[in-house]
Design a protein around this motif. Structure first.
Motif, PDB file in Angstrom:
ATOM      1  N   THR A 196      44.770  55.847  32.965  1.00 59.14           N
ATOM      2  CA  THR A 196      44.114  54.938  33.914  1.00 59.14           C
ATOM      3  C   THR A 196      42.793  55.582  34.343  1.00 59.14           C
ATOM      4  O   THR A 196      42.604  56.788  34.201  1.00 59.14           O
ATOM      5  CB  THR A 196      45.011  54.668  35.134  1.00 59.14           C
ATOM      6  OG1 THR A 196      45.239  55.902  35.823  1.00 59.14           O
ATOM      7  CG2 THR A 196      46.348  54.063  34.719  1.00 59.14           C
ATOM      8  N   VAL A 240      41.913  49.232  31.698  1.00 58.91           N
ATOM      9  CA  VAL A 240      40.554  49.112  32.251  1.00 58.91           C
ATOM     10  C   VAL A 240      40.336  47.707  32.802  1.00 58.91           C
ATOM     11  O   VAL A 240      40.910  46.735  32.309  1.00 58.91           O
ATOM     12  CB  VAL A 240      39.469  49.429  31.186  1.00 58.91           C
ATOM     13  CG1 VAL A 240      39.577  50.876  30.718  1.00 58.91           C
ATOM     14  CG2 VAL A 240      39.553  48.485  29.993  1.00 58.91           C
ATOM     15  N   ARG A 241      39.468  47.627  33.812  1.00 61.60           N
ATOM     16  CA  ARG A 241      39.179  46.304  34.386  1.00 61.60           C
ATOM     17  C   ARG A 241      38.195  45.528  33.531  1.00 61.60           C
ATOM     18  O   ARG A 241      38.267  44.305  33.460  1.00 61.60           O
ATOM     19  CB  ARG A 241      38.606  46.476  35.799  1.00 61.60           C
ATOM     20  CG  ARG A 241      39.629  47.008  36.760  1.00 61.60           C
ATOM     21  CD  ARG A 241      39.155  46.924  38.182  1.00 61.60           C
ATOM     22  NE  ARG A 241      38.269  48.032  38.530  1.00 61.60           N
ATOM     23  CZ  ARG A 241      38.061  48.439  39.763  1.00 61.60           C
ATOM     24  NH1 ARG A 241      38.643  47.804  40.767  1.00 61.60           N
ATOM     25  NH2 ARG A 241      37.267  49.458  40.023  1.00 61.60           N
ATOM     26  N   ASP A 242      37.288  46.238  32.872  1.00 59.17           N
ATOM     27  CA  ASP A 242      36.220  45.566  32.122  1.00 59.17           C
ATOM     28  C   ASP A 242      36.173  46.151  30.706  1.00 59.17           C
ATOM     29  O   ASP A 242      35.484  47.147  30.446  1.00 59.17           O
ATOM     30  CB  ASP A 242      34.892  45.812  32.862  1.00 59.17           C
ATOM     31  CG  ASP A 242      33.714  45.127  32.189  1.00 59.17           C
ATOM     32  OD1 ASP A 242      33.854  44.700  31.011  1.00 59.17           O
ATOM     33  OD2 ASP A 242      32.657  45.030  32.832  1.00 59.17           O
ATOM     34  N   GLN A 302      43.460  45.340  29.159  1.00 64.46           N
ATOM     35  CA  GLN A 302      42.712  44.836  30.319  1.00 64.46           C
ATOM     36  C   GLN A 302      43.646  44.646  31.502  1.00 64.46           C
ATOM     37  O   GLN A 302      44.761  44.129  31.351  1.00 64.46           O
ATOM     38  CB  GLN A 302      42.035  43.507  29.948  1.00 64.46           C
ATOM     39  CG  GLN A 302      40.872  43.108  30.849  1.00 64.46           C
ATOM     40  CD  GLN A 302      41.303  42.434  32.148  1.00 64.46           C
ATOM     41  OE1 GLN A 302      42.332  41.780  32.185  1.00 64.46           O
ATOM     42  NE2 GLN A 302      40.529  42.626  33.204  1.00 64.46           N
ATOM     43  N   GLY A 303      43.215  45.070  32.684  1.00 64.52           N
ATOM     44  CA  GLY A 303      44.026  44.816  33.870  1.00 64.52           C
ATOM     45  C   GLY A 303      43.584  45.658  35.045  1.00 64.52           C
ATOM     46  O   GLY A 303      42.817  46.609  34.896  1.00 64.52           O
ATOM     47  N   ASP A 304      44.108  45.272  36.204  1.00 61.50           N
ATOM     48  CA  ASP A 304      43.780  45.988  37.443  1.00 61.50           C
ATOM     49  C   ASP A 304      44.974  46.853  37.827  1.00 61.50           C
ATOM     50  O   ASP A 304      46.130  46.426  37.718  1.00 61.50           O
ATOM     51  CB  ASP A 304      43.485  44.960  38.548  1.00 61.50           C
ATOM     52  CG  ASP A 304      42.807  45.599  39.743  1.00 61.50           C
ATOM     53  OD1 ASP A 304      41.633  45.280  39.977  1.00 61.50           O
ATOM     54  OD2 ASP A 304      43.459  46.418  40.443  1.00 61.50           O
ATOM     55  N   THR A 342      46.075  47.529  40.581  1.00 65.19           N
ATOM     56  CA  THR A 342      46.839  47.022  41.723  1.00 65.19           C
ATOM     57  C   THR A 342      47.671  45.801  41.339  1.00 65.19           C
ATOM     58  O   THR A 342      48.268  45.162  42.210  1.00 65.19           O
ATOM     59  CB  THR A 342      45.904  46.658  42.901  1.00 65.19           C
ATOM     60  OG1 THR A 342      45.009  45.635  42.456  1.00 65.19           O
ATOM     61  CG2 THR A 342      45.106  47.866  43.368  1.00 65.19           C
ATOM     62  N   ASP A 343      47.685  45.447  40.056  1.00 66.14           N
ATOM     63  CA  ASP A 343      48.434  44.280  39.581  1.00 66.14           C
ATOM     64  C   ASP A 343      49.675  44.768  38.819  1.00 66.14           C
ATOM     65  O   ASP A 343      49.570  45.239  37.688  1.00 66.14           O
ATOM     66  CB  ASP A 343      47.516  43.454  38.662  1.00 66.14           C
ATOM     67  CG  ASP A 343      48.258  42.320  37.974  1.00 66.14           C
ATOM     68  OD1 ASP A 343      49.461  42.121  38.242  1.00 66.14           O
ATOM     69  OD2 ASP A 343      47.613  41.637  37.146  1.00 66.14           O
ATOM     70  N   ALA A 348      50.090  43.608  35.115  1.00 65.94           N
ATOM     71  CA  ALA A 348      49.178  44.264  34.158  1.00 65.94           C
ATOM     72  C   ALA A 348      49.604  45.712  33.934  1.00 65.94           C
ATOM     73  O   ALA A 348      49.585  46.212  32.793  1.00 65.94           O
ATOM     74  CB  ALA A 348      47.742  44.213  34.684  1.00 65.94           C
ATOM     75  N   ALA A 374      44.493  53.668  43.057  1.00 63.45           N
ATOM     76  CA  ALA A 374      43.544  52.654  43.510  1.00 63.45           C
ATOM     77  C   ALA A 374      43.814  52.373  44.989  1.00 63.45           C
ATOM     78  O   ALA A 374      44.577  53.090  45.653  1.00 63.45           O
ATOM     79  CB  ALA A 374      43.687  51.400  42.651  1.00 63.45           C
TER      80      ALA A 374
END
Ligand SMILES: NC(=O)c1ccc[n+]([C@@H]2O[C@H](COP(=O)([O-])OP(=O)(O)OC[C@H]3O[C@@H](n4cnc5c(N)ncnc54)[C@H](OP(=O)(O)O)[C@@H]3O)[C@@H](O)[C@H]2O)c1
Length: 294
Positions: free
Chosen positions: A8, A33-35, A51-53, A55-56, A59, A75
């Motif tokens: 991460t 990664v977010r982007d 792809q993902g956050d 805090t989700d 994901a 995070a």
């Protein structure tokens, strides 16, 4: 079979170096990664991007699926989604975690230690320990890369504002944190306790700024600022709450100096990188060019 590792924060100072290191050492690396487009531009081919956050939980669960080890940074939710995803995985997924925490005071009894950044790291360590998975906790002090806050001053008038210029910090090169994480993920015996990490030498602000001036060739001076003036100065780049939390950490460290330890050398077998080395390798960023990770 190569070990499968989730990294991460792979676009950040520690994670980008770690992902590269693990790939070079033969691991299969997945990065959450977010982007992905930005990550693909920063990272070498061969790293699988999910792809993902952080805090989700959905994901994170998908990203953890099928990996044997994971490097986790915290995070804003202080590890809550990672803990939830591990709980849902019911024993599947990574059997070893390396957590990027921070050297933070243990007890909130001291009001000066009740800082949002300290709280995030205490909470993160607690929720991941409660998952029951083996966790190696890394507790670094302030990063050498905090010097990036001085980029506008170096490119501009050359006056660096500091609230506590006399505070000496053994700043650590984020690449050393990554090298310690890589060694642990690839099997080094880290012992039972958290790994407290520091750079090789405590330097106050004028000493760090002198090094920055020598390496970049720019004349730089340090000016003492009030807390309010500093928060206004960095307001364009740092959210006010984060800037105040950073000042809170500095105030605490003035009373309880951060430890100077040899953990990087003990785990990696070579001395910790110097602040000068970090500046030399990132000088281009201070002089208008260069990439942003590491
Ligand atoms: N800076 C210090 O002096 C210091 C000292 C001790 C401990 N630490 C710890 O080290 C960690 C990293 O330090 P840093 O902030 O300086 O690193 P950084 O280089 O700014 O990197 C942060 C990384 O985390 C990713 N990230 C942040 N929030 C995320 C989210 N919600 N979902 C997915 N990815 C997310 C960022 O991705 P994007 O590219 O998408 O933003 C980036 O890759 C901190 O969280 C802190 O716990 C820092």
């Amino acid at each position: 079979m190569p070990t499968k590792v989730l990294v991460t924060g792979a676009t950040g100072a520690v994670g980008s170096h770690l992902a590269r290191r693990l790939l070079k050492d033969g691991a299969q690396v997945r990065a959450l990664v977010r982007d992905p487009a930005r990550a693909a531009a920063l990272l070498p081919a061969g790293i699988h991007l999910a792809q993902g956050d952080l805090t989700d939980p959905t994901a994170v669960r998908a990203a953890l699926d099928g990996v044997e080890q994971a490097f986790v940074l915290l995070a804003e939710d202080a590890g809550a989604a990672v803990a939830e995803a591990l709980h849902d995985a019911a024993g599947r997924g990574p059997q070893r975690l390396v957590l990027l925490s921070a050297a933070a005071p243990p007890a909130p009894a001291d009001p000066a230690a009740d800082n949002p950044l300290f709280r995030k790291h205490r909470q993160g360590e607690a929720v991941l320990a409660a998952t029951g998975r083996p966790v190696t906790v890394l507790r670094p002090g302030p990063f050498a890369s905090l010097a990036r806050q001085w980029i506008p001053a170096v490119r501009g008038a050359g006056v660096i504002g500091a609230v506590h210029p006399d505070l000496a910090l053994p700043v650590i090169d984020p690449r050393d944190i990554a090298d310690v994480a890589a060694a642990v993920l690839l099997g080094a015996d880290a012992g039972p306790g958290p790994l407290v990490l520091s750079g090789p030498q405590a330097l106050d602000t004028p000493e760090r700024v002198r090094i920055l001036a020598e390496v970049t060739g720019r004349p730089l001076t340090v000016r003492r600022l009030s807390a309010e003036a500093w928060v206004r100065l960095v307001g364009a780049r740092l959210p006010e709450a984060y800037a105040r939390a950073l000042l809170g950490v500095e105030e605490y460290l003035r009373r309880v100096p951060p430890p100077l330890v040899a953990t990087v050398e003990e785990i990696t077998g070579r001395p910790a990188r110097t602040f000068r080395g970090w500046v030399e390798d990132h000088a281009a960023e201070f002089l208008q060019t260069g990439s942003r990770a590491g």
